[in-house]
Motif scaffolding. Structure first.
Motif, PDB file in Angstrom:
ATOM      1  N   ARG A 102    -106.750 -24.414  15.582  1.00  0.00           N
ATOM      2  CA  ARG A 102    -105.657 -23.453  14.858  1.00  0.00           C
ATOM      3  C   ARG A 102    -106.889 -22.322  14.327  1.00  0.00           C
ATOM      4  NH1 ARG A 102    -100.360 -23.903  15.260  1.00  0.00           N
ATOM      5  NH2 ARG A 102    -100.072 -22.789  13.449  1.00  0.00           N
ATOM      6  N   VAL A 103    -106.552 -21.336  14.208  1.00  0.00           N
ATOM      7  CA  VAL A 103    -107.259 -20.221  13.372  1.00  0.00           C
ATOM      8  C   VAL A 103    -106.447 -19.295  12.543  1.00  0.00           C
ATOM      9  CG1 VAL A 103    -109.058 -20.095  15.286  1.00  0.00           C
ATOM     10  CG2 VAL A 103    -107.418 -18.634  15.383  1.00  0.00           C
ATOM     11  N   HIS A 104    -107.040 -18.579  11.656  1.00  0.00           N
ATOM     12  CA  HIS A 104    -106.477 -17.826  10.769  1.00  0.00           C
ATOM     13  C   HIS A 104    -106.872 -16.436  11.067  1.00  0.00           C
ATOM     14  CE1 HIS A 104    -106.170 -16.244   6.463  1.00  0.00           C
ATOM     15  NE2 HIS A 104    -105.610 -15.651   7.027  1.00  0.00           N
ATOM     16  N   VAL A 105    -105.840 -15.479  11.610  1.00  0.00           N
ATOM     17  CA  VAL A 105    -105.816 -14.125  12.028  1.00  0.00           C
ATOM     18  C   VAL A 105    -105.080 -13.369  11.316  1.00  0.00           C
ATOM     19  CG1 VAL A 105    -107.111 -14.783  14.152  1.00  0.00           C
ATOM     20  CG2 VAL A 105    -104.462 -14.669  13.887  1.00  0.00           C
ATOM     21  N   GLU A 106    -105.372 -12.114  11.353  1.00  0.00           N
ATOM     22  CA  GLU A 106    -104.712 -10.871  10.771  1.00  0.00           C
ATOM     23  C   GLU A 106    -103.986 -10.045  11.703  1.00  0.00           C
ATOM     24  OE1 GLU A 106    -105.838  -6.945   8.231  1.00  0.00           O
ATOM     25  OE2 GLU A 106    -106.270  -8.715   7.178  1.00  0.00           O
ATOM     26  N   ASP A 134    -101.008 -12.073   7.907  1.00  0.00           N
ATOM     27  CA  ASP A 134    -102.169 -13.295   8.177  1.00  0.00           C
ATOM     28  C   ASP A 134    -101.189 -14.431   8.629  1.00  0.00           C
ATOM     29  OD1 ASP A 134    -104.001 -11.721   6.940  1.00  0.00           O
ATOM     30  OD2 ASP A 134    -103.985 -12.680   5.094  1.00  0.00           O
ATOM     31  N   VAL A 135    -101.564 -14.909   9.712  1.00  0.00           N
ATOM     32  CA  VAL A 135    -101.080 -16.394  10.201  1.00  0.00           C
ATOM     33  C   VAL A 135    -102.051 -17.115  10.597  1.00  0.00           C
ATOM     34  CG1 VAL A 135     -98.855 -15.027  10.887  1.00  0.00           C
ATOM     35  CG2 VAL A 135    -100.873 -15.045  12.418  1.00  0.00           C
ATOM     36  N   GLU A 136    -101.716 -18.318  10.904  1.00  0.00           N
ATOM     37  CA  GLU A 136    -102.257 -19.396  11.553  1.00  0.00           C
ATOM     38  C   GLU A 136    -101.687 -19.774  12.918  1.00  0.00           C
ATOM     39  OE1 GLU A 136    -102.728 -23.845  10.476  1.00  0.00           O
ATOM     40  OE2 GLU A 136    -104.419 -22.570   9.195  1.00  0.00           O
ATOM     41  N   VAL A 137    -102.502 -19.640  14.051  1.00  0.00           N
ATOM     42  CA  VAL A 137    -102.148 -19.859  15.397  1.00  0.00           C
ATOM     43  C   VAL A 137    -102.953 -20.525  16.286  1.00  0.00           C
ATOM     44  CG1 VAL A 137    -100.741 -17.589  15.256  1.00  0.00           C
ATOM     45  CG2 VAL A 137    -103.316 -17.631  16.038  1.00  0.00           C
ATOM     46  N   PRO A 138    -102.462 -21.153  17.389  1.00  0.00           N
ATOM     47  CA  PRO A 138    -103.442 -22.049  18.081  1.00  0.00           C
ATOM     48  C   PRO A 138    -104.421 -21.038  18.670  1.00  0.00           C
ATOM     49  CG  PRO A 138    -101.203 -22.508  18.477  1.00  0.00           C
ATOM     50  CD  PRO A 138    -101.147 -21.391  17.549  1.00  0.00           C
ATOM     51  N   ALA A 139    -105.680 -21.182  18.630  1.00  0.00           N
ATOM     52  CA  ALA A 139    -106.674 -20.496  19.288  1.00  0.00           C
ATOM     53  C   ALA A 139    -106.380 -19.866  20.683  1.00  0.00           C
ATOM     54  CB  ALA A 139    -107.992 -21.344  19.341  1.00  0.00           C
ATOM     55  N   GLU A 140    -105.544 -20.739  21.543  1.00  0.00           N
ATOM     56  CA  GLU A 140    -105.273 -20.269  22.863  1.00  0.00           C
ATOM     57  C   GLU A 140    -104.362 -19.272  23.008  1.00  0.00           C
ATOM     58  OE1 GLU A 140    -104.691 -23.813  22.174  1.00  0.00           O
ATOM     59  OE2 GLU A 140    -106.900 -24.038  22.392  1.00  0.00           O
ATOM     60  N   GLN A 141    -103.406 -19.167  21.795  1.00  0.00           N
ATOM     61  CA  GLN A 141    -102.368 -18.187  21.747  1.00  0.00           C
ATOM     62  C   GLN A 141    -102.326 -17.183  20.610  1.00  0.00           C
ATOM     63  OE1 GLN A 141     -98.914 -21.036  21.155  1.00  0.00           O
ATOM     64  NE2 GLN A 141     -99.202 -22.129  22.885  1.00  0.00           N
ATOM     65  N   ILE A 142    -103.313 -16.492  20.399  1.00  0.00           N
ATOM     66  CA  ILE A 142    -103.607 -15.465  19.499  1.00  0.00           C
ATOM     67  C   ILE A 142    -102.604 -14.238  19.925  1.00  0.00           C
ATOM     68  CG2 ILE A 142    -105.208 -14.069  18.210  1.00  0.00           C
ATOM     69  CD1 ILE A 142    -107.272 -16.223  18.513  1.00  0.00           C
ATOM     70  N   PRO A 143    -101.797 -13.922  19.159  1.00  0.00           N
ATOM     71  CA  PRO A 143    -100.917 -12.852  19.635  1.00  0.00           C
ATOM     72  C   PRO A 143    -101.748 -11.364  19.465  1.00  0.00           C
ATOM     73  CG  PRO A 143    -100.349 -13.500  17.525  1.00  0.00           C
ATOM     74  CD  PRO A 143    -101.192 -14.345  17.966  1.00  0.00           C
ATOM     75  N   GLU A 144    -101.527 -10.558  20.318  1.00  0.00           N
ATOM     76  CA  GLU A 144    -102.045  -9.248  20.338  1.00  0.00           C
ATOM     77  C   GLU A 144    -101.619  -8.223  18.962  1.00  0.00           C
ATOM     78  OE1 GLU A 144    -102.968  -5.056  22.915  1.00  0.00           O
ATOM     79  OE2 GLU A 144    -102.025  -6.994  23.716  1.00  0.00           O
ATOM     80  N   PHE A 145    -100.278  -8.582  18.932  1.00  0.00           N
ATOM     81  CA  PHE A 145     -99.405  -7.773  17.850  1.00  0.00           C
ATOM     82  C   PHE A 145     -97.990  -8.353  17.714  1.00  0.00           C
ATOM     83  CE2 PHE A 145     -99.062  -4.878  21.664  1.00  0.00           C
ATOM     84  CZ  PHE A 145     -97.842  -5.291  21.733  1.00  0.00           C
ATOM     85  N   GLY A 169     -95.436 -20.023  17.540  1.00  0.00           N
ATOM     86  CA  GLY A 169     -96.528 -20.738  17.352  1.00  0.00           C
ATOM     87  C   GLY A 169     -97.294 -20.278  16.081  1.00  0.00           C
ATOM     88  N   ALA A 170     -96.843 -19.217  15.591  1.00  0.00           N
ATOM     89  CA  ALA A 170     -97.838 -18.572  14.497  1.00  0.00           C
ATOM     90  C   ALA A 170     -97.242 -19.009  13.031  1.00  0.00           C
ATOM     91  CB  ALA A 170     -97.448 -17.155  14.486  1.00  0.00           C
ATOM     92  N   THR A 171     -97.742 -19.328  12.048  1.00  0.00           N
ATOM     93  CA  THR A 171     -97.267 -19.986  10.899  1.00  0.00           C
ATOM     94  C   THR A 171     -97.795 -18.970   9.842  1.00  0.00           C
ATOM     95  OG1 THR A 171     -97.626 -22.091  11.581  1.00  0.00           O
ATOM     96  CG2 THR A 171     -97.247 -21.676   9.070  1.00  0.00           C
ATOM     97  N   PRO A 172     -96.979 -18.028   9.010  1.00  0.00           N
ATOM     98  CA  PRO A 172     -97.600 -17.296   8.323  1.00  0.00           C
ATOM     99  C   PRO A 172     -98.325 -17.807   6.803  1.00  0.00           C
ATOM    100  CG  PRO A 172     -95.152 -17.260   8.250  1.00  0.00           C
ATOM    101  CD  PRO A 172     -95.483 -18.322   9.257  1.00  0.00           C
ATOM    102  N   ILE A 173     -99.127 -17.257   6.620  1.00  0.00           N
ATOM    103  CA  ILE A 173    -100.146 -17.540   5.360  1.00  0.00           C
ATOM    104  C   ILE A 173     -99.415 -16.735   3.998  1.00  0.00           C
ATOM    105  CG2 ILE A 173    -102.198 -17.862   4.291  1.00  0.00           C
ATOM    106  CD1 ILE A 173    -103.457 -18.584   6.899  1.00  0.00           C
ATOM    107  N   SER A 174     -98.220 -17.168   3.578  1.00  0.00           N
ATOM    108  CA  SER A 174     -97.494 -16.508   2.493  1.00  0.00           C
ATOM    109  C   SER A 174     -96.917 -17.586   1.608  1.00  0.00           C
ATOM    110  CB  SER A 174     -96.441 -15.638   2.884  1.00  0.00           C
ATOM    111  OG  SER A 174     -95.775 -14.790   2.112  1.00  0.00           O
ATOM    112  N   HIS A 175     -96.916 -17.123   0.308  1.00  0.00           N
ATOM    113  CA  HIS A 175     -96.312 -18.157  -0.729  1.00  0.00           C
ATOM    114  C   HIS A 175     -94.629 -18.013  -0.473  1.00  0.00           C
ATOM    115  CE1 HIS A 175     -99.899 -18.987  -2.272  1.00  0.00           C
ATOM    116  NE2 HIS A 175    -100.379 -17.850  -2.492  1.00  0.00           N
ATOM    117  N   GLU A 176     -93.966 -16.895   0.101  1.00  0.00           N
ATOM    118  CA  GLU A 176     -92.835 -16.578   0.233  1.00  0.00           C
ATOM    119  C   GLU A 176     -92.357 -17.023   1.598  1.00  0.00           C
ATOM    120  OE1 GLU A 176     -90.251 -12.516  -0.367  1.00  0.00           O
ATOM    121  OE2 GLU A 176     -92.238 -12.619  -0.681  1.00  0.00           O
ATOM    122  N   ALA A 177     -90.968 -17.613   1.597  1.00  0.00           N
ATOM    123  CA  ALA A 177     -90.703 -18.245   2.882  1.00  0.00           C
ATOM    124  C   ALA A 177     -90.195 -17.129   4.071  1.00  0.00           C
ATOM    125  CB  ALA A 177     -89.359 -19.201   2.651  1.00  0.00           C
TER     126      ALA A 177
END
Length: 196
Positions: A102-106, A134-145, A169-177
């Motif tokens: 899994r990778v962290h991408v913007e 900012d999200v964490e996603v599987p390396a094979e499923q990185i969304p374009e937008f 498959g994307a998990t946001p990196i945020s303190h707010e739900a």
């Protein structure tokens, strides 16, 4: 899934400032492909490829197939160092993508249906809170937008994370739900004109 852009690179034999300067004198940008529990690969890339990539929206989540002398590796651009005066790239870091990781991408957010939005038709304004997420996603499923549909929003309505399309498959990196992405703000009324 993010678009895959293929680029050609050549291997560099040496690391260090002297070798990097020699690469730049040859008209190329020194770089490195690292990660994936493999040894780092030193590369040299045509600067036009890097500049073109940076000028395209969503470059932080674009997957590159870096062909280094016949060996192809999938990677993300993680960092680009720019010349302080010329603004041209002087070094580029690629992070290797390994299957199953899994990778962290913007990822950028695209808005559709603005011309059909009831709130905007009534004079409201689109107030974008987040142009990227900012999200964490599987390396094979990185969304374009990610996509936000505005066609059903009225004045004072919000678009939250759960309303965004393409987030599988994307998990946001945020303190707010369930944070706000955008809202339709009420039109400004000039109080001096209203009083007269």
């Amino acid at each position: 899934m993010s678009k895959i852009t293929s680029i050609e690179a050549s291997a560099r034999a040496k690391a260090g400032k002297g070798a990097a300067r020699a690469t730049r004198r040859a008209g190329l940008v020194p770089g490195v492909v690292y990660g994936g529990k493999q040894e780092a690969t030193l590369i040299a890339v045509d600067p036009r490829i890097i500049v073109k990539g940076l000028q395209t929206s969503g470059w932080r989540s674009r997957v590159y197939e870096v062909n280094v002398d016949g060996k192809v590796e999938r990677a993300l651009i993680r960092d680009v160092q720019l010349h302080p005066v010329k603004d041209s790239p002087v070094h580029v870091d690629f992070m290797r993508l390994s299957a199953g990781s899994r990778v962290h991408v913007e990822v950028s957010v695209h808005f559709v249906g603005e011309d059909k939005c009831p709130g905007i038709k009534r004079g409201g304004m689109l107030n974008v809170v987040r142009h990227t997420v900012d999200v964490e996603v599987p390396a094979e499923q990185i969304p374009e937008f990610f996509t936000v549909d505005l066609t059903k929003l009225d004045i004072n309505d919000n678009v939250r994370w759960e309303d965004v399309a393409g987030t599988e498959g994307a998990t946001p990196i945020s303190h707010e739900a369930n944070f706000v992405i955008a809202s339709i703000a009420a039109p400004n009324v000039d109080t001096t004109e209203a009083a007269s």
